[in-house]
Structure formats: structure tokens, C-alpha cells
Design a protein around this motif. Structure first.
Motif, PDB file in Angstrom:
ATOM      1  N   GLU A  48       0.820  -1.178  -0.156  1.00 59.47           N
ATOM      2  CA  GLU A  48      -0.055  -0.059  -0.024  1.00 59.47           C
ATOM      3  C   GLU A  48       0.959   1.150   0.076  1.00 59.47           C
ATOM      4  O   GLU A  48       1.646   1.533   1.020  1.00 59.47           O
ATOM      5  CB  GLU A  48      -0.950   0.136   1.295  1.00 59.47           C
ATOM      6  N   ILE A  71      -2.768 -11.574  -8.177  1.00 59.54           N
ATOM      7  CA  ILE A  71      -2.606 -10.269  -7.715  1.00 59.54           C
ATOM      8  C   ILE A  71      -3.736  -9.589  -7.848  1.00 59.54           C
ATOM      9  O   ILE A  71      -4.380  -9.430  -8.733  1.00 59.54           O
ATOM     10  CB  ILE A  71      -1.300  -9.595  -8.700  1.00 59.54           C
ATOM     11  N   ARG A  73      -5.784  -6.033  -7.191  1.00 54.82           N
ATOM     12  CA  ARG A  73      -5.443  -4.630  -7.152  1.00 54.82           C
ATOM     13  C   ARG A  73      -6.980  -4.120  -6.752  1.00 54.82           C
ATOM     14  O   ARG A  73      -8.153  -4.012  -7.333  1.00 54.82           O
ATOM     15  CB  ARG A  73      -5.152  -4.023  -8.784  1.00 54.82           C
ATOM     16  N   GLU A  74      -6.990  -3.315  -5.651  1.00 51.35           N
ATOM     17  CA  GLU A  74      -7.892  -2.691  -5.091  1.00 51.35           C
ATOM     18  C   GLU A  74      -8.135  -1.259  -5.475  1.00 51.35           C
ATOM     19  O   GLU A  74      -7.139  -0.571  -5.544  1.00 51.35           O
ATOM     20  CB  GLU A  74      -8.221  -2.731  -3.615  1.00 51.35           C
ATOM     21  N   THR A  75      -9.269  -0.791  -6.019  1.00 49.27           N
ATOM     22  CA  THR A  75      -9.465   0.460  -6.470  1.00 49.27           C
ATOM     23  C   THR A  75     -10.126   1.389  -5.232  1.00 49.27           C
ATOM     24  O   THR A  75     -10.930   0.924  -4.679  1.00 49.27           O
ATOM     25  CB  THR A  75     -10.199   0.683  -7.574  1.00 49.27           C
TER      26      THR A  75
END
Length: 76
Positions: A48, A71, A73-75
Motif C-alpha cells: 500500500e 495479484i 488490485r483494489e481501487t
């Protein structure tokens, strides 16, 4: 394409290089219950970026319910 294995390797190298190229850990740091869950899978890692600091926090997280490595990926 970056794989989960590539990212794990990159994180390890980044951590080691930041600490002068090596670190000493107690052998217990590699015990099965320290690095993974009861089902034998490894814990997950989150990366992060920290706003305004130029740093990235790397932390252990509960493993997402996915098959194999991923993997995520958080938005915001």
C-alpha cells in the motif's frame, strides 16, 4: 505480465536491499504456522503506497479466497 511469484521475489529483494542486502531472522520465522494457514497455503501480502511519504507499506493479510496465487488490485 507480472506473476504473484515475481511480486513475491521483488518484495523480498527490495526488503533485503533496503536493509543492506541481508537480514537475520530466527528459524521460527519460517515455521508453517508463521508463514501460512492451517490448510498449508501461504499468507497474503498487501502493498500500500503511503500518501505524501514516498513509502510503501508491506503487510501480511488474510489470504483471499482464490485458487493459486493472484495479484489483486483494489481501487479506492
Amino acid at each position: 505480465m507480472t506473476t504473484p511469484a515475481d511480486m513475491s521475489h521483488a518484495m523480498l529483494i527490495a526488503i533485503l536491499m533496503h536493509h543492506g542486502g541481508s537480514m537475520e531472522l530466527p528459524a521460527g520465522a519460517f515455521a508453517p504456522d508463521a508463514i501460512g494457514g492451517l490448510d498449508g497455503s501461504f499468507h497474503a501480502v498487501a502493498m500500500e503506497p503511503q500518501p505524501g511519504t514516498g513509502t510503501i507499506r508491506i503487510s501480511v493479510r488474510p489470504r483471499p479466497d482464490v485458487d493459486g496465487g493472484a495479484i489483486i488490485r483494489e481501487t479506492p
